[in-house]
Design an enzyme around this catalytic site. Sequence first.
Site, PDB file in Angstrom:
ATOM      1  N   HIS A 150      -3.420 -56.917  33.518  1.00 45.47           N
ATOM      2  CA  HIS A 150      -4.573 -57.483  32.814  1.00 45.47           C
ATOM      3  C   HIS A 150      -4.441 -58.993  32.689  1.00 45.47           C
ATOM      4  O   HIS A 150      -4.548 -59.531  31.605  1.00 45.47           O
ATOM      5  CB  HIS A 150      -4.688 -56.920  31.395  1.00 45.47           C
ATOM      6  CG  HIS A 150      -4.733 -55.449  31.308  1.00 45.47           C
ATOM      7  ND1 HIS A 150      -5.858 -54.717  31.567  1.00 45.47           N
ATOM      8  CD2 HIS A 150      -3.789 -54.554  30.964  1.00 45.47           C
ATOM      9  CE1 HIS A 150      -5.608 -53.425  31.370  1.00 45.47           C
ATOM     10  NE2 HIS A 150      -4.367 -53.312  31.023  1.00 45.47           N
ATOM     11  N   LYS A 573      -9.774 -52.399  17.834  1.00 41.82           N
ATOM     12  CA  LYS A 573     -11.226 -52.396  18.077  1.00 41.82           C
ATOM     13  C   LYS A 573     -11.889 -51.263  17.297  1.00 41.82           C
ATOM     14  O   LYS A 573     -13.031 -51.365  16.869  1.00 41.82           O
ATOM     15  CB  LYS A 573     -11.512 -52.248  19.578  1.00 41.82           C
ATOM     16  CG  LYS A 573     -12.986 -52.388  19.943  1.00 41.82           C
ATOM     17  CD  LYS A 573     -13.155 -52.760  21.404  1.00 41.82           C
ATOM     18  CE  LYS A 573     -12.806 -51.617  22.316  1.00 41.82           C
ATOM     19  NZ  LYS A 573     -13.866 -50.587  22.362  1.00 41.82           N
TER      20      LYS A 573
END
Length: 910
Positions: A150, A573
């Site tokens: 990532h 999140k």
Amino acid sequence: MTKDGGKVFHFEEKDEPLRNDVRELGEMVGEILAEQGGEEFFHLVEDSRQAAIARRQGKGAEALESLVCGLPAQRAAQLVRAFWLYFQVVNLAEKVHRLRRRREYLKAEADPQADSIADALTRLSQDGRGPDDLRKLLEKLLVEPVFTAHPTEATRRTILEKHQSVARLLVEWIRGGEGGNLTPQERAANRDRIRTQVTSIWQTDEHPSARPTVRDEREHVLFYLTDVIFRVIPAFYEELEERLEEIYQDDIEVPVVLRFASWVGGDMDGNPNVDSRTIRESLAEHRSLVLPLYRSEMRHLSRALSQSLSQIEVSKAVQDRLDEYGGAFYEEMEKLPQRHREMPYRALLRLMTARLDATLEDKRQGYSSADELASDLGLIADSLRHNRGRNAGLFQVRRLIRRVQTFGFHLATLDVRQDSQVHRKALAQLLDDPNWPGRPSQERSRRLHQMLESGQPYPGRPGEEAKRTLDVFRTMDYCRHTYGPNAIGPYIISMAQDVDDVLSVLLLARWGGLVEEDGSSPIDIAPLFETVADLESAPRVMKSLATDSIYGEHLKRRNRCQVVMVGYSDSNKDGGIGASRWALQKAQAALVETLRPSDIELIIFHGRGGTVSRGGGKTHRAVMASPRGSVNGRLRMTEQGETINAKYGLRGIAMRTLERAFSAVARATSRPPADAGEEKLQERRRALMEEIARDSRRAYRDLVYREERFYQYFREATPIDVIERMHIGSRPPSRRAQQGIQDLRAIPWVFSWTQSRHMITGWYGLGKGLERAVQEHGRQTVADLLLEWDFASVMLEDVEMVLATADMPIARRYAGLCPQHGDAVFSRIEEEFQRTVELVTGLKGIQRPLDQAQTLQRSIYLRNPYVDPMSVLQVNLLSRWRDSDRQDDDLFQALLATVNGIAQGLQSTG
């Protein structure tokens, strides 16, 4: 002394050299900008900087707006790159200053530096840990950083190499500065070389124009492994051995305590570009890089070890191996000059190099494993040790042995990861059951048990999903046999929810041919628990697996070792930072207690990102704050994005990073059990944190998931639409077809809020949780319970850093991009921000965030005048680009420049 918004900053004496370096480098950047862009451009940069400083001091924002708003797209991009270049050199200067401070500390011969190897061993010795205790500790200790796929900061390799050059020149500059041994002419020449490299950086695109491929991501990660970490590994072990001898005065053998892994090429989760092909390609490239590194060192050793039989003796084992290889590699032996044949070490190393070449070419005569190469080197080391060679080459041989033991023939272990939903879809085809993904978990588990017990082949006809999945397991089997069993790491199941997700992988592995002769599957299966709900379920799931007859037999064959991965990104999140951190802490403690009666060795794999929102922060502090028993000698954690560069970008910093990790793991593993008094205090702390987490999660979800206007606000008041189009990774920004925030990947989610300076992912909701706790229990009680508790203290430190970096006046500008709901939503965010700042600073007894960490506070506040112009410009460019229906490519390119520039300035992406 410098001032920002009324706050006066004083440089401590130890940091004055950094201030001088930054000033001189800043002047150099100014010269480069004037040369490359012209005097008019240079004055635009300087005027923007001065206007930003004036704005910070309350002298109005109009001057800054008039300078940067409405600039032509190309001029705007050029302005942003000017600030980007400044941050390039400042970031390097700060890293090199850390090296300077470390050298000064070591030269002072004071107490061991905090969190160093010497510090850890000294503390353990003072706690009564003797040599035998250290031997047992080292036998089970392993630190394994895992570089992930990532890279939101996938800077091109050519830029990274230029950074290395500038850093080396800065080190020379520093060592030859005041009181150094460089002449004025040499120092001027050094400055010119730095300027050449910085000018070259200015003239080079910092990011590829096309979306990075898996190969590009792999190249980015492998740079750090081959150019930095490979070099520092021997130094790490030498430091450890020297400190052990110094403190314990005993012969303590040091086993391998460091290994490295990668997800690049094996992380299939949501990335259609990763499959069995990239797994093979990645490990092939790993080997193609590491074997030539060994070859180069062996050729160097063969020149260095010139001992002649007329002067020294060698061991019989060396002579026997030389005779053996002389026959096996007859042609290479014939090439040796006659005089070299009387130099047994040189001759043997030349023949070992020939065998290594055969390995690289997959020839029959090659080494079958890295252990064989290490064994040959060990013969030479033993012979040197017993034949007066301790000071005649043993040091260099031992360095190469350490590298071979650490990196093997695979350089870094390749983990494989896939989403649980993919496995369910593949099994639906293989079991000829289209309804399989929707069946209850218990029903799926029963059917999986039947298939595993019976050993039957799959009854269905595999479609593309199943074929692709089975091919991954076939490839894993091939790679284990080709590159060694350590080449393939655990198989990670994203979004794991229950027992059937783990049994599914076991069955797919068998059907894919990843089996031993006895029918067992030689892989570690690691469920990844990511959301708050899944973290809460993790102990129940793992208890069921530990007592499951089929899986229990699998664990028995895997030495009763179980890897469990915990996710920081999606839990944050899902519930905000307070709820996320507490869910992770509870899950780890519960997993330890759940698996302890089963005598299973638990390895908790931490899925950390680069930002506080995603588990970033100081790793060594987080390790010491972990629940007792959750470390137990092992630390496996992901490293990604800008974190990799920050921790491993320079050799000295990489060394310090590894030292800190080792120190923390050694100390955390050796902690004694809590006594009755401490356990009673911990019960009060846990009860308080349960309340804070509950209330903070409710406040966070009320905004993010229950506020109907929030999703539109997010889409308009952040540059998410730019980030979704950025070429920052090989995978899509969403896991599945995007239905909203829940399907958006954590990286673009956090990246967007960071860019817009809201940074809600790192603090929102905690203020409400703390406020209600103070109302219920009193401020002093809450402070007493939290501030002396490592877990809560680390969490508050991390939040405090985010609060210092967030900027509500800048965020308000972004809110203006959402004309329909901007004021309403932003007012909620701003109110919670003020609440959180007041609660965190009030509990800690300080006026402003980071008042107790003034070096970091000063760094953040002094960067703001250079970041602010880019933020103001980004808001203006976003408005203009959206007005063009997102079709103006020049404006889009300028926006990309602002994203990269702000990320450099804040040293944070996703």
